[in-house]
Design an enzyme around this catalytic site. Structure first.
Site, mmCIF file in Angstrom:
data_model
loop_
_atom_site.group_PDB
_atom_site.id
_atom_site.type_symbol
_atom_site.label_atom_id
_atom_site.label_comp_id
_atom_site.label_asym_id
_atom_site.label_seq_id
_atom_site.Cartn_x
_atom_site.Cartn_y
_atom_site.Cartn_z
ATOM 1 N N HIS A 39 19.714 -3.032 42.929
ATOM 2 C CA HIS A 39 18.853 -4.188 42.691
ATOM 3 C C HIS A 39 18.575 -4.955 43.980
ATOM 4 C CE1 HIS A 39 18.457 -8.487 41.125
ATOM 5 N NE2 HIS A 39 17.409 -7.864 40.625
ATOM 6 N N HIS A 81 11.877 -11.714 46.965
ATOM 7 C CA HIS A 81 12.026 -12.061 45.551
ATOM 8 C C HIS A 81 11.421 -13.402 45.162
ATOM 9 C CE1 HIS A 81 14.032 -13.796 42.015
ATOM 10 N NE2 HIS A 81 13.941 -12.572 41.546
HETATM 11 O O1 G3P Z 1 14.746 -5.153 38.027
HETATM 12 C C1 G3P Z 1 15.186 -6.195 37.233
HETATM 13 C C2 G3P Z 1 15.296 -7.517 37.919
HETATM 14 O O2 G3P Z 1 14.915 -7.404 39.249
HETATM 15 C C3 G3P Z 1 14.543 -8.587 37.284
HETATM 16 O O3 G3P Z 1 14.903 -9.852 37.724
HETATM 17 O O4 G3P Z 1 14.603 -11.890 38.998
HETATM 18 O O5 G3P Z 1 15.939 -10.051 39.965
HETATM 19 O O6 G3P Z 1 13.488 -9.861 39.825
HETATM 20 P P1 G3P Z 1 14.715 -10.426 39.191
HETATM 21 CA CA CA Z 2 13.186 -7.711 40.759
#
Ligand code: G3P
Ligand code: CA
Length: 290
Positions: A39, A81
Site C-alpha cells: 500500500h 496521496h
Molecule cells: O488501495 C486502498 C487504499 O489505498 C484506499 O485508501 O486512503 O489509502 O488511498 P487510501
Molecule cells: Ca490509495
C-alpha cells in the site's frame, strides 16, 4: 469448508466458473491465497508513494504495489496521496506563503523541488514526489505490478483519459500488462466507469463496500470491489464472488489496509483475493504460516 472454497462452490453453482478463461483466472484473484499488495509501496518502512517505497517492496519480493495519482497546476500527473503537499513534503518550508498547499495549485517544477522523504526519516532526505511517468518506469524496471488509484478525480477533470494516455505511452496498455500487471481503482464510481468505458480491457476496482443490492450495477464496469477490512465479512465476500464482472470472471475482493498478522489470516479466511498492506512482509509471513 474454507471460505474461499465456499465462495468457489457458490460461484460454480451459479454457473459462472465455467465462463472463466484460464488467463482470466491467473490474472487477478482465484489464487490459493490472497495476493499481497504493498500500500503506497512498502510504506511502513519507506516514505509512501515514492520510488524508495516501490524499491523496498521489490526488495521484499512483493510484486504488487499500490499508489495514488493526482495532477499539478500545469497538468503533470504525480504520485501522492493527500490533496495537499503538507503532510508528506517540506512544502511549508519551501513555499511558506502558499497554504493550504494543494497539489493542484503547484506546478510540476515546484513539486520537483520538494523533499518527500525527510518527514519519514533522515535516511530518505532528498527523495522526490515522483511523476507518474517516473513511477511507471521504476515499476517496469522492477518487474512489478500496479494497483493504480485515481485519487480525488473530482479535482482533476479528464484525469482518467490523461492517465490512460500516459499508461499507453509507457507500454502498459498492451495485452501482457492488461492481463496480469495493471488494475485501476478509485473511490469514485464515476471515475471507474469512465476508465472502463475508455479502455474496456483494463481491469478496474471500486474502492468501497456497496450494498449487495447494488452490486449488479458495479459488475457492469468493475472487476473488483475493494472494501476496508473493518466492515468486511465472509458473507459479503462470497456475495461479491457470486457476481460476474465485465471480463466474464467473478468479481474479486482486495481489502485494505491490513498490517496485523492475525487480521490478515482472518480476512484470508473470509476468502478475499487480495490484501493491501503497509507491511507486505508481515502479511506474507502470516499467510505462509496459515
Ligand atoms: O488501495 C486502498 C487504499 O489505498 C484506499 O485508501 O486512503 O489509502 O488511498 P487510501
Ligand atoms: Ca490509495
Amino acid at each position: 469448508m474454507h471460505a474461499r472454497a465456499v465462495a468457489a462452490t457458490t460461484t460454480a453453482l451459479l454457473g459462472t466458473t465455467l465462463l472463466l478463461p484460464t488467463s482470466e483466472v491467473r490474472a487477478v484473484g482465484a489464487y490459493d491465497r490472497p495476493l499481497v499488495v504493498a500500500h503506497r509501496g512498502a510504506s511502513a518502512y519507506t516514505p509512501e508513494n515514492t520510488l524508495p517505497a516501490i524499491d523496498k517492496a521489490a526488495a521484499l519480493g512483493i510484486p504488487w504495489v499500490e499508489n495514488d495519482v493526482q495532477r499539478t497546476k500545469d497538468g503533470e500527473l504525480v504520485v501522492i496521496h493527500d490533496d495537499s503537499l503538507q503532510r508528506t513534503t517540506n512544502v511549508e518550508e519551501v513555499f511558506p506563503g502558499r497554504a493550504p498547499w494543494k497539489v493542484k495549485d503547484f506546478t510540476a517544477a515546484e513539486v520537483a523541488r520538494l523533499d518527500a522523504g525527510s518527514w519519514f526519516g533522515p535516511a530518505f532526505a532528498g527523495t522526490r514526489v515522483p511523476t507518474l511517468e517516473q513511477y511507471m518506469r521504476r515499476v517496469e524496471h522492477n518487474h512489478q505490478k500496479l494497483l493504480l488509484e485515481i485519487k480525488n478525480p473530482q479535482l482533476y477533470p479528464g484525469i482518467e483519459r490523461q492517465t490512460l494516455k500516459l499508461l499507453g505511452n509507457e507500454g502498459w496498455l498492451d495485452h501482457r500488462h492488461l492481463a496480469s500487471r495493471l488494475i485501476v481503482q478509485s473511490f469514485s464510481a464515476d471515475s471507474v466507469r469512465i476508465v472502463h468505458d475508455l479502455k474496456p480491457g483494463i481491469r478496474t476496482g471500486f474502492l468501497g463496500q456497496p450494498s449487495t443490492a447494488d452490486l449488479h450495477q458495479y459488475a457492469g464496469f468493475a472487476d473488483l470491489i475493494n472494501p476496508s477490512h473493518g466492515t468486511l465479512s465472509a458473507g459479503y465476500v462470497s456475495t461479491v464472488h457470486a457476481f460476474t464482472g465485465p471480463h466474464g470472471s467473478p468479481l474479486r475482493v482486495f481489502t485494505w489496509v491490513v498490517d496485523d498478522a492475525a487480521r490478515a489470516r482472518t480476512v484470508a479466511g473470509y476468502g478475499v483475493d487480495g490484501i493491501i498492506t503497509n507491511k507486505p512482509d508481515v502479511v506474507r509471513e502470516a499467510l505462509d504460516a496459515s
